[in-house]
Design an enzyme around this catalytic site. Structure first.
Site, PDB file in Angstrom:
ATOM      1  N   ASP A 151       0.822  -1.217   0.000  1.00 36.09           N
ATOM      2  CA  ASP A 151       0.000   0.000   0.000  1.00 36.09           C
ATOM      3  C   ASP A 151       0.857   1.269   0.000  1.00 36.09           C
ATOM      4  OD1 ASP A 151      -2.224  -1.783   0.397  1.00 36.09           O
ATOM      5  OD2 ASP A 151      -1.736  -1.803   2.524  1.00 36.09           O
ATOM      6  N   GLU A 178     -11.534   0.648  -2.662  1.00 36.02           N
ATOM      7  CA  GLU A 178     -10.910   1.011  -1.384  1.00 36.02           C
ATOM      8  C   GLU A 178      -9.659   1.821  -1.692  1.00 36.02           C
ATOM      9  OE1 GLU A 178      -9.882  -2.713   0.452  1.00 36.02           O
ATOM     10  OE2 GLU A 178      -8.642  -3.368  -1.224  1.00 36.02           O
TER      11      GLU A 178
END
Length: 536
Positions: free
Chosen positions: A47, A213
């Site tokens: 991420d 997301e």
């Protein structure tokens, strides 16, 4: 402890020839000819989020239960990176994170620079959204402040608008919140210390953006842009939303997917513009055993929509590139790679090392004596295997193929003390040194399904003549690990059977050391780790 002089001289010379630290590593992204290859970080920096401040670039990434957490990396050119510190040194509640909490802790963060300060917003899916800040990227960072409480709130991204207002966009983890595949925005105080519960729905992705997301919000040419992955970590794509109003309605466009490339799930990352005006996009690729590795894609704007990667079939959706011209940052910088080898000569532990829980001061000690002392700490009373052990000294796999060799001395004070070189994940294996009836034995230990209370098995064992030992593991494609040992540092013998590494909970497999004992006594043995060296 006296180091083996020949390997040490060789290591010193290679370090000198290839720059500061251990820049001659098992993975180098900079091809040295004005091009680079992906992944730019062939290690588990999940991420990733990246910003530019002046002429430097800064990255942070998820760290889950591994401590220290929130790694901070720095680069001059977007290709060559150096790990310069961490945002958090322990996780709270302390009584919870003093034990391994696999897959919990720090999820996808967002780094920003505002009013001459660095900010990192990060979620803990069990507690809410936190923020830390610092005047300098390498710290010290402030203690975390919980600015949005709630289970399942994840992937925060702030925007300080040019009208003086501040907002926070985030997503939901279905495992905690009971809802997912939606993005919302709320009002945030300009000092980022509080938020207001005035959430507005931005997109419901259930129909064709399932599991949307990881949003990152930006503003450009009067448009609000939200870059957000959808479709699942290993199988998804990158979507971009845009609107003239922060509350929407938003148009959307798929801008990057796997296409015919071998880079699965190319999404969740960051848009960065260089000081020369070029646009680039960072994202990760889920490589299972090896974790989520970081790629860099060229990017340009067309009709106020980003185009990422290369559109090979003219369908308007980019695909990842594997080799590309390096970003133009106005200068050329030395080739660097992240440190993996360690001589343990410094009075502090290298940044490549993390623990599986909040560390205790008595677990181990660095020194300038030329080794790191890792103490044989009592196993937790309820530990079935190493999955429940917090004092594992580990680092990320540095590439898909490598050899790691460690020189260490086992100094047991009591029978049943043990230590060794470990490959850790949902399955694990390690070369174990153990004292039994005053004698030292070497074994390969294996554990399948450690997360499901699997038991350790012994593959092979033998008695050693000395407590000084060289331990080695060779890792090849698909994570196949073979273990070796040497009593003279020259001739290595294989021990045990091949072991296929497995990823951990949301993280890749890791490599490092363990030292344990049964029960508490007022003293403990240790291993003195002289060095660990990685090569291809």
């Amino acid at each position: 402890m006296v180091k083996n002089s020949i390997p040490f001289i060789f290591f010193f010379l290679t370090s000198f020839l290839f720059g500061q630290g251990n820049e001659k590593s098992v993975w180098v992204s900079d091809n040295g000819d004005g091009t680079y290859k992906n992944p730019i970080l062939n290690a588990d920096y999940s991420d990733p989020d990246v910003i530019r401040v002046g002429d430097k670039y800064y990255m942070t990434a998820s760290s889950f239960n591994c401590i220290p957490g929130l790694p901070i990396l720095e680069s001059n050119d977007l290709i060559n990176w150096k790990l310069i510190g961490y945002g958090v040194t322990k996780l709270s509640p302390v009584e919870i994170f003093d034990k391994p909490q696999h897959g919990n802790g720090v999820w996808a963060p967002c780094i920003r620079f505002h009013n001459n300060e660095f900010y990192i917003f990060y979620p803990d899916p069990d507690y809410g959204i936190f923020v830390i800040k610092s005047k300098k990227a390498d710290g010290p960072w402030s203690e975390p402040i919980l600015i949005k409480s709630g289970k399942g709130l994840i992937d925060p991204t702030p925007l300080w608008d040019d009208n003086g207002k501040a907002h926070l966009v985030y997503a939901f983890a279905g495992s905690r919140a009971g809802i997912k595949s939606i993005l919302v925005v709320c009002t945030m105080a300009s000092d980022a210390k509080t938020t207001i519960n005035d959430e507005t729905l931005l997109i419901d992705g259930h129909q064709d953006e399932t599991t949307i997301e990881g949003p990152k919000i930006y503003k450009r040419n009067g448009y609000y842009y939200i870059f957000a992955p959808a479709g699942g970590v290993a199988t998804g794509w990158q979507t971009v939303l845009r609107s003239k109003n922060i509350y929407g309605p938003y148009e959307k466009k798929k801008v990057l997917d796997q296409g015919k490339s071998n880079v699965n799930g190319p999404h969740q990352g960051a848009w960065v513009q260089t000081q020369t005006g070029e646009d680039w996009f960072f994202h990760f690729q889920d490589k299972g055993i090896y974790g989520r590795v970081v790629h860099l894609q060229p990017m340009k704007w067309n009709n106020n929509w980003p185009e990422i990667g290369i559109d090979t079939n003219g369908d308007g959706v980019g695909e990842p590139v594997l080799v590309n011209k390096k970003p133009n940052v106005g200068k050329t910088f030395p080739i660097l790679s992240l440190k993996d080898s360690d001589e343990f000569n410094e009075p502090k532990l290298g940044f490549q090392w993390q623990w599986h829980a909040n560390p205790k001061i008595y677990w181990g000690f660095p020194s300038t004596l030329g080794y790191y002392t890792l103490n044989c700490i009592p196993k937790p009373k309820d530990a079935i295997n190493l999955y429940d052990v917090p004092n594992l000294l580990l680092q990320k796999f540095p590439s898909t193929e490598f050899t790691a060799t460690a020189k260490l001395t086992f100094n047991p004070h009591f029978n049943e003390e043990e230590a060794g070189l470990l490959i850790m994940g949902l399955d694990y294996s390690f070369i174990r040194l153990k004292q039994i009836e005053g004698k030292i034995y070497l074994s390969q230990m294996l554990c399948k399904n450690a997360d499901k209370k699997g038991l350790e098995n012994e593959a092979e064992t033998m008695q050693l003549n000395s407590n000084l030992i060289y331990l080695q593991v060779k890792v090849i494609e698909k994570g196949t690990c073979s273990f070796f040992y040497s009593e003279d540092g020259i001739s290595y013998k294989k021990i045990g059977i091949p072991f296929t590494a497995r990823e951990g909970k949301w993280i890749g497999a890791k490599l490092g050391f363990v030292a344990l004992r049964n029960g508490f006594i007022n003293d403990a043995g240790n291993i003195a780790i002289d060095w660990i060296r990685f090569n291809k």
